[in-house]
Design a protein around this motif. Structure first.
Motif, PDB file in Angstrom:
ATOM      1  N   TRP A 362     -15.239  11.421   1.507  1.00 16.43           N
ATOM      2  CA  TRP A 362     -14.988  11.881   0.114  1.00 16.43           C
ATOM      3  C   TRP A 362     -13.650  12.048  -0.237  1.00 16.43           C
ATOM      4  O   TRP A 362     -13.066  11.960  -1.595  1.00 16.43           O
ATOM      5  N   ASN A 363     -12.690  12.763   0.685  1.00  9.93           N
ATOM      6  CA  ASN A 363     -11.326  12.750   0.505  1.00  9.93           C
ATOM      7  C   ASN A 363     -10.450  11.624   0.426  1.00  9.93           C
ATOM      8  O   ASN A 363      -9.252  11.874   0.332  1.00  9.93           O
ATOM      9  N   LYS A 364     -10.845  10.428   0.546  1.00 11.06           N
ATOM     10  CA  LYS A 364     -10.105   9.220   0.100  1.00 11.06           C
ATOM     11  C   LYS A 364      -9.676   9.117  -1.421  1.00 11.06           C
ATOM     12  O   LYS A 364     -10.521   9.430  -1.915  1.00 11.06           O
ATOM     13  N   GLN A 365      -8.553   8.756  -1.446  1.00 14.74           N
ATOM     14  CA  GLN A 365      -7.879   8.843  -2.782  1.00 14.74           C
ATOM     15  C   GLN A 365      -6.907   7.724  -2.953  1.00 14.74           C
ATOM     16  O   GLN A 365      -6.255   7.370  -2.107  1.00 14.74           O
ATOM     17  N   PHE A 366      -7.139   7.241  -4.180  1.00 13.24           N
ATOM     18  CA  PHE A 366      -5.882   6.226  -4.770  1.00 13.24           C
ATOM     19  C   PHE A 366      -4.622   7.045  -4.982  1.00 13.24           C
ATOM     20  O   PHE A 366      -4.850   7.938  -5.658  1.00 13.24           O
ATOM     21  N   TYR A 367      -3.492   6.609  -4.420  1.00 17.67           N
ATOM     22  CA  TYR A 367      -2.476   7.382  -4.249  1.00 17.67           C
ATOM     23  C   TYR A 367      -1.421   6.430  -4.817  1.00 17.67           C
ATOM     24  O   TYR A 367      -0.998   5.239  -4.142  1.00 17.67           O
ATOM     25  N   HIS A 368      -0.602   6.724  -5.879  1.00 18.58           N
ATOM     26  CA  HIS A 368       0.335   5.887  -6.649  1.00 18.58           C
ATOM     27  C   HIS A 368       1.634   6.576  -6.728  1.00 18.58           C
ATOM     28  O   HIS A 368       1.684   7.724  -7.582  1.00 18.58           O
ATOM     29  N   TYR A 369       2.619   6.129  -6.349  1.00 13.39           N
ATOM     30  CA  TYR A 369       3.969   6.876  -6.372  1.00 13.39           C
ATOM     31  C   TYR A 369       5.057   5.932  -6.362  1.00 13.39           C
ATOM     32  O   TYR A 369       5.344   5.778  -5.013  1.00 13.39           O
ATOM     33  N   ASN A 370       5.598   5.346  -7.197  1.00 13.58           N
ATOM     34  CA  ASN A 370       7.033   4.249  -7.376  1.00 13.58           C
ATOM     35  C   ASN A 370       8.105   5.328  -7.498  1.00 13.58           C
ATOM     36  O   ASN A 370       8.274   5.907  -8.485  1.00 13.58           O
ATOM     37  N   VAL A 371       8.668   6.080  -6.440  1.00 16.85           N
ATOM     38  CA  VAL A 371       9.653   6.999  -6.558  1.00 16.85           C
ATOM     39  C   VAL A 371      10.904   6.532  -7.424  1.00 16.85           C
ATOM     40  O   VAL A 371      11.351   7.332  -8.396  1.00 16.85           O
ATOM     41  N   MET A 399      10.679   3.983  -2.026  1.00 18.04           N
ATOM     42  CA  MET A 399       9.101   4.197  -1.644  1.00 18.04           C
ATOM     43  C   MET A 399       8.586   3.733  -3.084  1.00 18.04           C
ATOM     44  O   MET A 399       8.693   3.960  -3.922  1.00 18.04           O
ATOM     45  N   HIS A 400       7.436   2.955  -2.652  1.00 20.80           N
ATOM     46  CA  HIS A 400       6.154   2.463  -3.519  1.00 20.80           C
ATOM     47  C   HIS A 400       5.066   2.456  -2.911  1.00 20.80           C
ATOM     48  O   HIS A 400       4.679   1.649  -2.214  1.00 20.80           O
ATOM     49  N   ASN A 401       4.533   3.527  -3.116  1.00 18.44           N
ATOM     50  CA  ASN A 401       2.862   3.898  -2.541  1.00 18.44           C
ATOM     51  C   ASN A 401       1.916   3.406  -3.786  1.00 18.44           C
ATOM     52  O   ASN A 401       1.937   3.865  -4.837  1.00 18.44           O
ATOM     53  N   LYS A 402       0.851   2.704  -3.414  1.00 11.63           N
ATOM     54  CA  LYS A 402      -0.223   2.440  -4.275  1.00 11.63           C
ATOM     55  C   LYS A 402      -1.428   1.785  -3.564  1.00 11.63           C
ATOM     56  O   LYS A 402      -1.698   0.533  -3.346  1.00 11.63           O
ATOM     57  N   LEU A 442       0.039   1.809   7.813  1.00 11.21           N
ATOM     58  CA  LEU A 442       0.282   2.017   6.186  1.00 11.21           C
ATOM     59  C   LEU A 442       1.755   2.572   6.442  1.00 11.21           C
ATOM     60  O   LEU A 442       2.611   2.231   5.550  1.00 11.21           O
ATOM     61  N   LEU A 443       1.588   3.917   7.065  1.00 13.19           N
ATOM     62  CA  LEU A 443       2.957   4.697   6.947  1.00 13.19           C
ATOM     63  C   LEU A 443       4.094   4.299   7.567  1.00 13.19           C
ATOM     64  O   LEU A 443       5.167   4.821   7.388  1.00 13.19           O
ATOM     65  N   THR A 444       3.913   3.192   8.265  1.00 15.74           N
ATOM     66  CA  THR A 444       5.073   2.470   9.141  1.00 15.74           C
ATOM     67  C   THR A 444       5.621   1.370   8.118  1.00 15.74           C
ATOM     68  O   THR A 444       6.692   0.782   8.649  1.00 15.74           O
ATOM     69  N   LYS A 445       4.867   0.965   7.095  1.00 11.42           N
ATOM     70  CA  LYS A 445       5.541  -0.134   6.384  1.00 11.42           C
ATOM     71  C   LYS A 445       6.776   0.396   5.786  1.00 11.42           C
ATOM     72  O   LYS A 445       7.174   1.408   5.517  1.00 11.42           O
TER      73      LYS A 445
END
Length: 870
Positions: A362-371, A399-402, A442-445
């Motif tokens: 349930w704690n999976k989430q869409f995370y979007h942050y283009n710094v 950083m561009h997280n989506k 993902l976090l190493t991309k």
């Protein structure tokens, strides 16, 4: 193979999931203030009227993987001043211990493909005590406990609704929704139910003008018109359904006093229509946000069920076979978990473990942050950044997280934290190894990892330094996946190894202050663990040599060595890398013993413990003799190598032998890895046997670290006799504080001065098991210290594991310690079997503290649930 395992082979089954946050307000992404005041720029009270830029929030919300389209529930008891569209909680400045959710809900079930999901929300029949909660918390100091909603008495007479929310997928993009409302009171009570759909606002920022639409077909059907969304219809099964529409647009006149213009029906239009009867919904029945309104009365002690469907198809009978599909998906979920839990015997343990998995999912989430975009603002909306003063994350312009990411807690921590995520992935690998591996990769991309090799910490300060546990998690997940699938995923291991080389180099270049293999990092994720802020810039050339930072790096070196050794079994080129990390580990071990001429080492022989050392500007040093988990972390730097691995690595073996012969100063300071242990195994550890037993005598002492519920973060000796240390003319006093923090050093809910933390305890259990794998019964220690009872290290590890699990399990009195003795939580039939996985736990009584749904790293309890020996 179970139906759910078959679905896991098809990624389309994850197109839709519980990817909507529980809180989008008050986070960094939505902060466009000039002073960085994220908590107040978009607050809880403004959230009903403010259209978000980077994500959405809702109750039991689901969305597609890009969060173009969302669904969630809203409720109104006809007494509240607002519709319950989002969970309420206090911001960090409002709470006497920082941010804190003030709702009661439980995640009950979820499958990895989200083919079936279930949660329950407890919504008061009487007016929600918003003002009472705020005012009472404002009165309390950080020496007092938090004031929770259960403390208001609003649940005392069972005057609340249990709202069970369930989802079942008929197909990839065909989602059945059911809520069952149970009135727990003895009288009839009204409830307005508003299942809501909306589009995330992508059209107002200046990058595109495409605006999808929702349109009414009839009272029970809404058309969904979006060129990138497969779901086209929203159906209600109920005869008395009414549909209402507005737009997911900010109500600028209400929030900012700007004049009205045009015929915009703002984001809060449905709320205002329901609560105040205002003309704020679109009479044309079209918009970008829409709800079905079900105005119901639930009889006392009775329940009602309401069904809905989100479908890609124009169906004549949208609820044909609805009950059968639900029953099938529940049966398939049971089949999946029955296989997962085949070696868990106790029904209570099965319940706890399954809810732990549910909370993870349930704690999976869409995370979007283009710094980059966030820093400069959008074409239609400037960002008033004051770059002459502090602006967050300016060094992370790349950083561009989506993505869909595992969150620690979607209300209190609705943003990923790198070292938290490493722990999440271990229990995740039991139920969905592909997702776990994907998260670690993902976090190493390159659009996450900094070009200099640093991994992002968390959005409040991406440059903060967390313990480097990524390599540990990667290898742990790799081995679990190999065991489950019968073959190693070498491509995954190679990919992460190559990127972690960059990260390891960053640590060596940036966090080894004097090039002597002693590592700092300041914060290192351990909030409030020291006598003073370890991020503090010290005067006169003073600096802190951190026992934990250095130990984490020794552990990192061994993790990388072990990964390289594994890959060398298939590709000889990795043998040289294994040698490199082996030698680096030895240099760190040597440095921990000898910081330099005239200075103290990190080991204190008198106390038999590791401490931080403050290096003074005059060349002298001071050992900070504060016994905390800082001194236990050297235990984690341990690796056992089977001799058969070395047989396939002649170059590595030859190098080991050369070092043994020619570099005695590197080998005498660590355990005798050259001596084969039980079954031809080799030990590599900072702690040789005599030091290990000394550290364990402290750790297993009930007057110090050993609690009934695990290992405390700080020695209990400081409860009555605090540690006192002066720096820069300020006297710093540290007491053992087993629960809520008495300091706001890193925010109000941060405390490592005594509680029990699952990530550290999990690593302690694993380390003890590794030591036992080498020593076997040849090493036994007193357990507990002073008892005269000798146990081998596996028995100690198992006992600590039992203590951790007991936090959630019913004791002989029917109480679950995490409930803190609350009789309603422990004994009421509508509470007693529901579990919340808190951020940390009281060091003496096991009460849950901090974030209440941090089923991220606390979900490691699911890995501990197995046939357990007492």
């Amino acid at each position: 193979m179970s139906a759910e395992k078959q679905r896991l082979r098809d990624t389309n089954w994850k197109n839709w999931g519980p990817y909507v946050s529980n809180r989008q307000w008050g986070n960094v992404r939505e902060d466009y203030s000039s002073n960085g005041d994220a908590w107040n720029f978009a607050s809880h009270d403004a959230a009903e009227s403010y259209a978000y830029r980077w994500g959405e929030e809702g109750i039991a919300g689901i969305s597609d993987v890009k969060q173009l389209f969302c669904f969630a529930f809203s409720f109104w008891n006809k007494k509240d001043k607002i519709v319950k569209e989002r969970f309420f909680g206090l911001s960090n400045p409002e709470g006497n211990h920082g941010e804190d959710i003030k709702e009661i809900f439980y995640y009950l079930d979820n499958t990895p493909t989200h083919s079936y999901m279930k949660m329950v929300y407890k919504y008061p029949i009487n007016a929600f005590p918003y003002d009472k909660i705020r005012s009472e918390n404002a009165k309390r100091s950080n020496k007092e406990p938090e004031y929770e909603i259960i403390d208001t008495g609003i649940f005392d007479q069972n005057e609340y609704f249990d709202i069970f929310i369930e989802y079942a997928k008929a197909d990839h993009n065909d989602i059945l929704v059911r809520i069952t409302v149970c009135n727990r009171s003895t009288f009839n009570a009204p409830l307005l139910i508003a299942p809501t759909i909306w589009f995330r606002n992508n059209w107002k920022w200046g990058y595109n003008t495409y605006k999808a639409q929702l349109n009414a077909v009839n009272d029970g059907t809404i058309d969904i018109n979006h060129d990138s969304i497969s779901i086209k219809k929203f159906y209600s099964r109920n005869n008395n359904t009414k549909s209402v529409f507005c737009d997911n647009e900010t109500n600028n006149p209400k929030l900012y006093g700007t004049p009205f213009s045009g015929n915009t029906y703002f984001k809060d239009g449905i709320n205002d229509y329901i609560v105040h009867g205002t003309n704020t919904i679109n009479p044309e029945k079209t918009g970008t946000k829409a709800s079905f309104l079900l105005d119901e009365t639930i009889e006392g002690g009775a329940s009602k069920t309401f069904d809905f469907r989100l479908s890609p198809n124009d169906l004549d009978e949208p609820f044909d076979q609805f009950d059968e599909i639900f029953a099938q998906k529940i049966e398939e979920a049971n089949e999946f978990y029955n296989e997962i839990q085949s070696d868990v015997v106790d029904d209570d343990e099965k319940n706890v473990q399954r809810q732990a998995f549910a909370g993870l999912l349930w704690n999976k989430q869409f995370y979007h942050y283009n710094v980059g975009k966030w820093l400069k603002g959008d074409p239609n909306f400037d960002a008033p950044r004051d770059f002459n003063n502090y602006v967050r994350n300016t060094e992370w312009n790349h950083m561009h997280n989506k993505d869909i990411i595992s969150m620690p807690d979607k209300w209190e921590y609705p943003w990923y934290a790198t070292w938290d995520l490493a722990f999440h992935c271990v229990p995740f690998s039991i139920i969905d190894a592909e997702f776990a591996k994907g998260q670690l990769l993902l976090l190493t991309k390159e659009w996450y990892m900094h070009p200099n090799g640093q991994l992002p910490a968390y959005e409040w300060n991406l440059s903060d330094v967390n313990p480097p546990v990524h390599a540990w998690s990667c290898f742990r997940v790799f081995k679990i996946d190999e065991k489950q699938n019968g073959k190693p995923d070498l491509l995954f291991l190679e990919k992460v190894f190559q990127k972690l080389l960059l990260n390891f180099t960053w640590w060596v270049n940036r966090k080894d202050k004097n090039g002597k293999n002693i590592f700092g990092g300041g914060f290192l994720g351990l909030d409030n663990i020291g006598a003073f802020d370890r991020n503090m810039v010290l005067k006169d050339g003073q600096h802190l040599e951190q026992a934990d930072g250095t130990s984490w790096m020794a552990m990192y070196a061994l993790n990388m060595m072990r990964i390289a050794m594994e890959l060398a079994q298939y590709y000889q080129v990795y043998e040289d890398m294994a040698i490199k990390f082996f030698e680096h580990y030895l240099y760190i071990a040597e440095a921990m013993e000898n910081l330099g001429e005239g200075t103290k080492g990190l080991w204190n022989e008198e106390d038999g413990f590791f401490y931080d050392v403050l290096q003074l500007g005059n060349g002298n040093s001071v050992s900070l003799r504060l016994r905390s988990i800082v001194g236990l972390i050297p235990m984690f730097a341990v690796e056992i190598v089977d001799h058969k691995l070395l047989e396939n690595m002649p170059n590595f073996t030859a190098r080991m032998e050369w070092i043994l012969k020619n570099k005695p100063e590197l080998t005498k300071l660590v355990s005798h890895w050259d001596e084969e242990g039980q079954g031809r195994k080799h030990l590599m550890s900072i702690l040789r046997k005599n030091r290990l037993t000394k550290v364990l005598s402290r750790m297993l002492d009930e007057k110090e670290f050993l609690s009934t519920y695990g290992i405390r973060a700080m020695s209990k000796v400081y409860e009555e006799n605090p540690f006192i240390f002066s720096v820069h003319g300020t006297e710093n006093v540290v007491y053992y504080t087993p629960a809520e923090s008495d300091s706001r050093m890193f925010g109000g809910n941060s405390n490592w001065r005594g509680p029990i933390w699952f990530p550290i305890n999990f690593l302690i259990v694993e380390s003890l098991q590794r030591f036992h794998y080498y020593y076997g019964n040849s090493l036994k220690v007193e357990f507990p210290t002073g008892s005269g009872d000798k146990r081998n290290l596996d028995e100690v590890a198992q006992n600590i594991s039992n203590r951790l699990c007991s936090i959630f399990l019913k004791d002989e009195h029917g109480q679950r310690p995490f409930n803190g003795g609350n009789p309603k939580f422990n004994y009421d039939e509508n509470f007693r079997d529901y579990i919340t996985f808190f951020e940390y736990f009281h060091g003496d009584n096991g009460r849950g503290v901090g974030a209440s749904h941090q089923t991220g790293w606390t979900a490691t309890v699911a890995k501990l649930m197995k046939p357990r020996l007492m």
